[in-house]
Scaffold this motif. Sequence first.
Motif, short mmCIF file in Angstrom:
data_model
loop_
_atom_site.label_atom_id
_atom_site.label_comp_id
_atom_site.label_asym_id
_atom_site.label_seq_id
_atom_site.Cartn_x
_atom_site.Cartn_y
_atom_site.Cartn_z
N GLY A 1 31.21 41.33 46.06
CA GLY A 1 32.57 40.81 46.10
C GLY A 1 32.61 39.29 46.06
N GLU A 2 31.66 38.66 46.73
CA GLU A 2 31.59 37.20 46.71
C GLU A 2 31.22 36.69 45.32
OE1 GLU A 2 30.15 36.60 51.36
OE2 GLU A 2 28.66 36.70 49.74
N ILE A 3 30.36 37.43 44.65
CA ILE A 3 29.97 37.03 43.29
C ILE A 3 31.17 37.07 42.35
CG2 ILE A 3 28.62 37.78 41.28
CD1 ILE A 3 26.45 38.63 43.38
N THR A 4 31.94 38.14 42.43
CA THR A 4 33.15 38.24 41.61
C THR A 4 34.09 37.08 41.91
OG1 THR A 4 32.99 40.65 41.52
CG2 THR A 4 35.14 39.67 41.04
N ARG A 5 34.29 36.80 43.19
CA ARG A 5 35.19 35.71 43.60
C ARG A 5 34.73 34.38 43.03
NH1 ARG A 5 34.11 34.48 49.42
NH2 ARG A 5 32.48 33.27 48.41
N GLU A 6 33.43 34.05 43.17
CA GLU A 6 32.94 32.75 42.74
C GLU A 6 32.98 32.60 41.22
OE1 GLU A 6 31.85 30.13 45.15
OE2 GLU A 6 33.29 31.58 45.93
N LEU A 7 32.60 33.66 40.50
CA LEU A 7 32.57 33.57 39.05
C LEU A 7 33.96 33.55 38.45
CD1 LEU A 7 29.62 36.02 38.25
CD2 LEU A 7 29.57 33.53 38.13
N LEU A 8 34.81 34.48 38.85
CA LEU A 8 36.15 34.54 38.25
C LEU A 8 37.03 33.39 38.73
CD1 LEU A 8 36.97 38.35 38.22
CD2 LEU A 8 35.76 36.95 36.52
N GLY A 9 36.72 32.84 39.91
CA GLY A 9 37.48 31.71 40.40
C GLY A 9 37.03 30.37 39.85
N GLY A 10 35.97 30.36 39.04
CA GLY A 10 35.50 29.12 38.43
C GLY A 10 34.67 28.25 39.35
N LEU B 1 22.71 42.53 39.58
CA LEU B 1 22.23 42.19 38.24
C LEU B 1 23.12 42.83 37.18
CD1 LEU B 1 20.20 40.92 36.30
CD2 LEU B 1 18.76 42.96 36.60
N GLY B 2 23.49 44.09 37.38
CA GLY B 2 24.39 44.74 36.43
C GLY B 2 25.73 44.05 36.35
N GLN B 3 26.21 43.62 37.48
CA GLN B 3 27.48 42.88 37.54
C GLN B 3 27.37 41.58 36.73
OE1 GLN B 3 28.33 41.83 41.56
NE2 GLN B 3 30.43 41.21 41.18
N CYS B 4 26.30 40.83 36.93
CA CYS B 4 26.11 39.56 36.22
C CYS B 4 25.91 39.78 34.73
CB CYS B 4 24.92 38.81 36.81
SG CYS B 4 25.17 38.23 38.50
N THR B 5 25.15 40.81 34.38
CA THR B 5 24.93 41.11 32.97
C THR B 5 26.24 41.47 32.28
OG1 THR B 5 22.68 41.90 33.46
CG2 THR B 5 23.64 42.56 31.36
N GLY B 6 27.05 42.27 32.97
CA GLY B 6 28.33 42.66 32.40
C GLY B 6 29.28 41.48 32.22
N GLU C 1 24.07 33.94 33.61
CA GLU C 1 22.64 33.87 33.86
C GLU C 1 22.32 34.13 35.33
OE1 GLU C 1 20.01 31.01 31.60
OE2 GLU C 1 21.90 29.90 31.67
N VAL C 2 21.09 34.61 35.55
CA VAL C 2 20.61 34.81 36.91
C VAL C 2 19.28 34.10 37.09
CG1 VAL C 2 21.80 37.01 37.22
CG2 VAL C 2 19.46 36.99 36.32
N VAL C 3 19.00 33.75 38.34
CA VAL C 3 17.73 33.15 38.72
C VAL C 3 17.18 33.96 39.89
CG1 VAL C 3 16.58 31.07 39.59
CG2 VAL C 3 18.56 30.86 38.08
N MET C 4 15.89 34.25 39.89
CA MET C 4 15.27 34.91 41.03
C MET C 4 14.93 33.86 42.07
SD MET C 4 15.48 38.07 40.48
CE MET C 4 14.70 38.48 42.05
N GLY D 1 14.71 42.24 31.77
CA GLY D 1 14.69 41.11 30.86
C GLY D 1 15.51 39.94 31.36
N ALA D 2 16.68 40.21 31.92
CA ALA D 2 17.57 39.14 32.36
C ALA D 2 16.98 38.32 33.49
CB ALA D 2 18.92 39.72 32.79
#
Length: 371
Positions: free
Chosen positions: A253-262, A283-288, A292-295, A316-317
């Motif tokens: 939920g926090e990931i959605t908030r941060e990404l969609l909120g800019g 990871l599926g959320q970010c890919t969709g 980009e993702v970082v480990m 791969g991602a």
Amino acid sequence: MSEQMIIDAVEAIPYRIDYRKPLRFASGEAHTADHVLVRVRTSDGVIGVADAPPRPYTYGETQASITAIIDDVLGPQVIGRSALAREQVHADFRRTVGNPAAKAALDMAIWDALGTTLGVRVSDLLGGHGESMRVSHMLGFDSPQAMVDEAERMRAEHGITTFKIKVGRRPWRLDTDVCRALREHFGDEVELYVDGNRGWSASEAAEAMRAMDDLGLTLAEELCPADDVLGRRWLVRQLRVPFVADESAARPGEITRELLGGAADAISIKTARTGFTESAAILGQCTGLGVEVVMGNQIDGQVGTMCTLAFGAAFGATSRRAGELSNFLDLSDDLLTEPLKIVDGRLELRTAPGIGYAIDEDKLTHYRQDR
């Protein structure tokens, strides 16, 4: 098969190993690895193992709280479950608020037991993409020359050419001087990116990044707090590199908030806080969403590093960028029977089933804190 994989015991073992030198960054300072080794035993006698690193200045967990929540709440909840019943296990987890490192370690220990029973590597169960990852090394607060010297040593001894520079000090010129010294020393032979651990304000971060605009930085992570909502959006819009959300986006939920909120346009995945099951969902959320993702690294020892590698190499991602897999080198000792080796800037998966490690019981006895 499932009857052979019933969880019948869970153990949380607190242990302490000193760092070679204090690790300093904007959100805290670490002198010792006060971690918790988590063991899960199944009905067929297989033991799965993972590590929980407390970060009280980031997530509020301590060694004592992790041990207690596993002993008193999370462990009893999963006993009697099948190691295959990941959705049931995580439904149990959701009944308890917080405690991300404790939940993550228990999740990964179950995966380790499952892979060992099946005779399959966890990385192959997760995705099976590759056999290794490039390594990024984290450089903590120090003088420009000291950080250049450490980076040079990492390149000479381990072949590492990607460096994450901890920034966030005041005045910010302390950190821009370090970044400039590294670029001047290495030229274009290394990749450099920065992590502020929320240490600057949005305006300070903007000014610092403008001062480093000619240094070819590739990422900027958590330069200012996510709670500075409008300031952070303002900062992200003007940066010329992806802004990575880390501790501000630890749950879906926090990931959605941060990404969609800019407020971010890339995400750090840390298996130490989201295990394998939730990390795969993230990871599926970010890919969709096409980000980009970082480990990332939770200042992990070798157990935690192998967990990050198992997940990162599986997709791969997560393999495109260098993973933060080297901070076990900062520890004065470790728990594995066969220590990790970074060769030519890469870490290789092992062939053993599960996550692929074995614990040195003598070392664990020496460093554990409950006896």
